[in-house]
Design an enzyme around this catalytic site. Structure first.
Site, mmCIF file in Angstrom:
data_model
loop_
_atom_site.group_PDB
_atom_site.id
_atom_site.type_symbol
_atom_site.label_atom_id
_atom_site.label_comp_id
_atom_site.label_asym_id
_atom_site.label_seq_id
_atom_site.Cartn_x
_atom_site.Cartn_y
_atom_site.Cartn_z
ATOM 1 N N ASN A 102 1.705 -7.607 -3.758
ATOM 2 C CA ASN A 102 0.373 -7.900 -3.250
ATOM 3 C C ASN A 102 -0.568 -8.034 -4.446
ATOM 4 O O ASN A 102 -0.678 -7.110 -5.254
ATOM 5 C CB ASN A 102 -0.051 -6.763 -2.311
ATOM 6 C CG ASN A 102 -1.280 -7.069 -1.505
ATOM 7 O OD1 ASN A 102 -2.391 -6.998 -2.011
ATOM 8 N ND2 ASN A 102 -1.082 -7.382 -0.237
ATOM 9 N N SER A 124 -8.874 -6.994 1.939
ATOM 10 C CA SER A 124 -9.167 -5.567 1.865
ATOM 11 C C SER A 124 -10.663 -5.349 2.004
ATOM 12 O O SER A 124 -11.456 -6.013 1.336
ATOM 13 C CB SER A 124 -8.693 -4.985 0.529
ATOM 14 O OG SER A 124 -9.181 -3.661 0.374
ATOM 15 N N ASN A 167 -12.197 -2.707 1.021
ATOM 16 C CA ASN A 167 -12.579 -1.611 0.128
ATOM 17 C C ASN A 167 -12.990 -2.043 -1.273
ATOM 18 O O ASN A 167 -13.267 -1.205 -2.123
ATOM 19 C CB ASN A 167 -11.430 -0.603 0.047
ATOM 20 C CG ASN A 167 -11.096 -0.035 1.410
ATOM 21 O OD1 ASN A 167 -11.992 0.283 2.185
ATOM 22 N ND2 ASN A 167 -9.822 0.064 1.724
ATOM 23 N N THR A 168 -12.989 -3.339 -1.538
ATOM 24 C CA THR A 168 -13.544 -3.880 -2.780
ATOM 25 C C THR A 168 -14.719 -4.765 -2.385
ATOM 26 O O THR A 168 -14.548 -5.735 -1.633
ATOM 27 C CB THR A 168 -12.497 -4.689 -3.559
ATOM 28 O OG1 THR A 168 -11.433 -3.810 -3.955
ATOM 29 C CG2 THR A 168 -13.098 -5.317 -4.801
ATOM 30 N N PHE A 227 -7.982 -0.394 -4.344
ATOM 31 C CA PHE A 227 -7.008 -0.975 -5.282
ATOM 32 C C PHE A 227 -6.720 -0.056 -6.474
ATOM 33 O O PHE A 227 -6.702 -0.499 -7.627
ATOM 34 C CB PHE A 227 -7.473 -2.340 -5.794
ATOM 35 C CG PHE A 227 -7.346 -3.479 -4.802
ATOM 36 C CD1 PHE A 227 -6.635 -3.332 -3.623
ATOM 37 C CD2 PHE A 227 -7.956 -4.695 -5.066
ATOM 38 C CE1 PHE A 227 -6.528 -4.387 -2.723
ATOM 39 C CE2 PHE A 227 -7.850 -5.756 -4.169
ATOM 40 C CZ PHE A 227 -7.136 -5.606 -2.997
ATOM 41 N N GLY A 248 0.801 -1.218 0.000
ATOM 42 C CA GLY A 248 0.000 0.000 0.000
ATOM 43 C C GLY A 248 0.832 1.265 0.000
ATOM 44 O O GLY A 248 0.377 2.297 -0.484
ATOM 45 N N THR A 259 -2.294 -8.729 10.238
ATOM 46 C CA THR A 259 -3.532 -8.718 9.483
ATOM 47 C C THR A 259 -3.612 -7.457 8.627
ATOM 48 O O THR A 259 -2.790 -6.553 8.753
ATOM 49 C CB THR A 259 -4.753 -8.698 10.430
ATOM 50 O OG1 THR A 259 -4.756 -7.431 11.136
ATOM 51 C CG2 THR A 259 -4.739 -9.830 11.421
ATOM 52 N N ASN A 260 -4.668 -7.419 7.830
ATOM 53 C CA ASN A 260 -5.018 -6.210 7.078
ATOM 54 C C ASN A 260 -5.743 -5.226 8.005
ATOM 55 O O ASN A 260 -5.750 -5.401 9.225
ATOM 56 C CB ASN A 260 -5.887 -6.600 5.875
ATOM 57 C CG ASN A 260 -5.723 -5.665 4.691
ATOM 58 O OD1 ASN A 260 -5.583 -4.462 4.853
ATOM 59 N ND2 ASN A 260 -5.747 -6.214 3.489
ATOM 60 N N PHE A 315 -9.185 3.244 -0.585
ATOM 61 C CA PHE A 315 -8.600 3.438 -1.908
ATOM 62 C C PHE A 315 -9.278 2.592 -2.979
ATOM 63 O O PHE A 315 -9.532 3.054 -4.084
ATOM 64 C CB PHE A 315 -7.103 3.102 -1.888
ATOM 65 C CG PHE A 315 -6.248 4.187 -1.314
ATOM 66 C CD1 PHE A 315 -6.177 5.431 -1.911
ATOM 67 C CD2 PHE A 315 -5.504 3.966 -0.163
ATOM 68 C CE1 PHE A 315 -5.381 6.432 -1.386
ATOM 69 C CE2 PHE A 315 -4.704 4.961 0.370
ATOM 70 C CZ PHE A 315 -4.642 6.190 -0.234
ATOM 71 N N ASN A 338 -8.539 4.263 5.213
ATOM 72 C CA ASN A 338 -8.473 4.401 3.762
ATOM 73 C C ASN A 338 -9.564 3.585 3.101
ATOM 74 O O ASN A 338 -10.001 2.560 3.619
ATOM 75 C CB ASN A 338 -7.080 3.984 3.238
ATOM 76 C CG ASN A 338 -7.001 2.517 2.890
ATOM 77 O OD1 ASN A 338 -7.429 2.093 1.807
ATOM 78 N ND2 ASN A 338 -6.476 1.709 3.801
ATOM 79 N N ASP A 372 3.908 1.735 -1.516
ATOM 80 C CA ASP A 372 4.399 1.931 -2.883
ATOM 81 C C ASP A 372 3.596 1.020 -3.803
ATOM 82 O O ASP A 372 4.068 -0.015 -4.262
ATOM 83 C CB ASP A 372 5.897 1.628 -2.968
ATOM 84 C CG ASP A 372 6.499 2.011 -4.316
ATOM 85 O OD1 ASP A 372 5.781 2.602 -5.141
ATOM 86 O OD2 ASP A 372 7.682 1.697 -4.551
ATOM 87 N N LYS A 373 2.366 1.432 -4.083
ATOM 88 C CA LYS A 373 1.452 0.602 -4.864
ATOM 89 C C LYS A 373 1.989 0.272 -6.250
ATOM 90 O O LYS A 373 1.807 -0.830 -6.759
ATOM 91 C CB LYS A 373 0.101 1.313 -5.022
ATOM 92 C CG LYS A 373 -0.724 1.435 -3.761
ATOM 93 C CD LYS A 373 -1.988 2.245 -4.035
ATOM 94 C CE LYS A 373 -2.862 2.369 -2.797
ATOM 95 N NZ LYS A 373 -3.525 1.109 -2.463
ATOM 96 N N LYS A 395 -2.892 -12.889 2.905
ATOM 97 C CA LYS A 395 -3.136 -11.818 3.877
ATOM 98 C C LYS A 395 -4.576 -11.882 4.341
ATOM 99 O O LYS A 395 -5.506 -11.867 3.522
ATOM 100 C CB LYS A 395 -2.835 -10.450 3.259
ATOM 101 C CG LYS A 395 -2.847 -9.307 4.275
ATOM 102 C CD LYS A 395 -2.255 -8.040 3.692
ATOM 103 C CE LYS A 395 -2.067 -6.964 4.738
ATOM 104 N NZ LYS A 395 -1.385 -5.765 4.195
#
Length: 352
Positions: free
Chosen positions: A138, A172, A174-175, A114, A62, A238-239, A112, A110, A64-65, A210
């Site tokens: 990732n 994640s 966020n999806t 992805f 996250g 964990t995430n 974001f 966040n 340096d995506k 993850k």
């Protein structure tokens, strides 16, 4: 913390968080950030999934995506890097604002979604920028994908030749419905496809998983069983969390994943439970709320063979990685451990 960080961090915290993140990456690329080089010692040097690490302190996914600052980050004191998340096709992610700094809680939220340049562009950058420490990617799925399980395998197919490990990220928040893939049946099918793709590569790339912190004990046990059966090389625990317990910041109501200090205890308890369930059969990486050498050491003694940082650097700067590595060396020596491996899991029961 370096003098440059003492001056720069307050300035970065005065601007929009996502803009500040971009400026931090630019500072790494330009050499303005502290880059002490490798931090290692006979006690710190360790092995994770067959990879030799100079120290067990890694960069979490996250930061340096798009793999634009790997050269600098490899000299920032980390023992390994995790880049991404990458999806097969580029995608913009969720609408802005989507990153919130919770200063009062030493945390961030966040959503974001992805956002990234896509696997092909990221793989090309990795191919052009070798690093002196292990780096992984990732793996993610496109938001509009008809077959998300296949997306993970596709990213690995494209980027596999240029990485040292790959992380399947089904945690994640966020999806939409991505976390549904943590269920046993869905996870088995997804991992089978990723492992098949990995086995077709010219060289073997360790595959990590993850997981989320918002899991019940029975769900953790189920995931542990699937991981052992699939032959995974490590699990990252964990995430981010969906919990908002005890937060004080005005941004506490924002949707998305919470990271930083409030996650430390929750993620460490999941880590310890996972360590208990796997019985050492799968190496574990502890992430969530680490801001000091003492907290990194606690993760290791709870069952982690290595740890990862991200959110704490917002408040303490990039030099935190080297500071934690050096502090770990001191703690290992003080407690009589000759190596990181000797300390793994020695206090696990205290977290159960």
């Amino acid at each position: 913390m370096s003098l440059l960080e003492r001056i720069g961090l307050p300035l970065l915290r005065a601007v929009d968080p996502e803009r500040a993140h971009g400026l931090a990456l630019q500072a790494v690329r330009s050499g303005l950030a502290p880059l002490p080089g490798p931090v290692t010692s006979p006690r710190l040097a360790t092995t994770l999934a067959g990879m030799a690490l100079p120290n067990p302190v890694g960069l979490a996914a996250g930061f340096d995506k798009n793999a634009t600052a790997t050269a600098g980050l490899s000299r920032a004191g980390f023992g390994f890097l995790e880049l991404g998340a990458a999806t097969p096709r580029p995608q913009p992610g969720n609408p802005k604002p989507r990153l919130f700094r919770l200063t009062e809680d030493r945390a961030a939220i966040n959503r974001f979604g992805f956002n990234n340049d896509g696997a092909e562009a990221i793989a090309a950058r990795l191919a052009a920028t070798p690093t002196g420490i292990p780096r992984g990617l990732n793996l993610g799925a496109n938001k509009d994908s008809a077959d998300r399980a296949r997306d993970f395998a596709e990213v690995l197919r494209v980027a596999g030749p240029h990485i040292d490990f790959a992380t399947v990220n089904v945690s994640s928040p966020n999806t939409e419905k991505l976390r549904d893939l943590q269920g046993a049946a869905a996870l088995k099918g997804l991992l089978a496809g990723v492992i098949e793709t990995r086995d077709a590569l010219a060289r073997r790339v360790p595959v990590f998983l993850k997981i989320a912190p918002d899991l019940t004990e029975s769900e953790i046990a189920e995931i542990a069983g699937v991981a052992i059966e699939a032959g995974l090389d490590a699990i990252i625990a964990t995430n981010t969390t969906l919990s908002r317990d005890g937060l004080r910041s005005p941004h506490k109501g924002e949707t998305g994943g919470l990271s930083g200090a409030p996650l430390f205890e929750k993620s460490t308890r999941v880590l310890a439970r996972l360590s208990e369930e796997t019985g050492g059969a799968v190496p574990l990486i502890g992430v969530g709320g680490i801001a000091s050498a003492e907290q990194a050491f606690a993760k290791i003694r709870a069952g982690a063979s290595a740890v990862q940082l991200y959110t704490a650097m917002v408040f303490h700067g990039l030099s935190l990685a080297a500071d934690i590595a050096r502090g770990l060396d001191t703690l290992l020596a003080r407690e009589g451990f000759a190596s990181v491996a000797e300390a793994v899991g020695t206090n696990r029961k205290d977290w159960l």
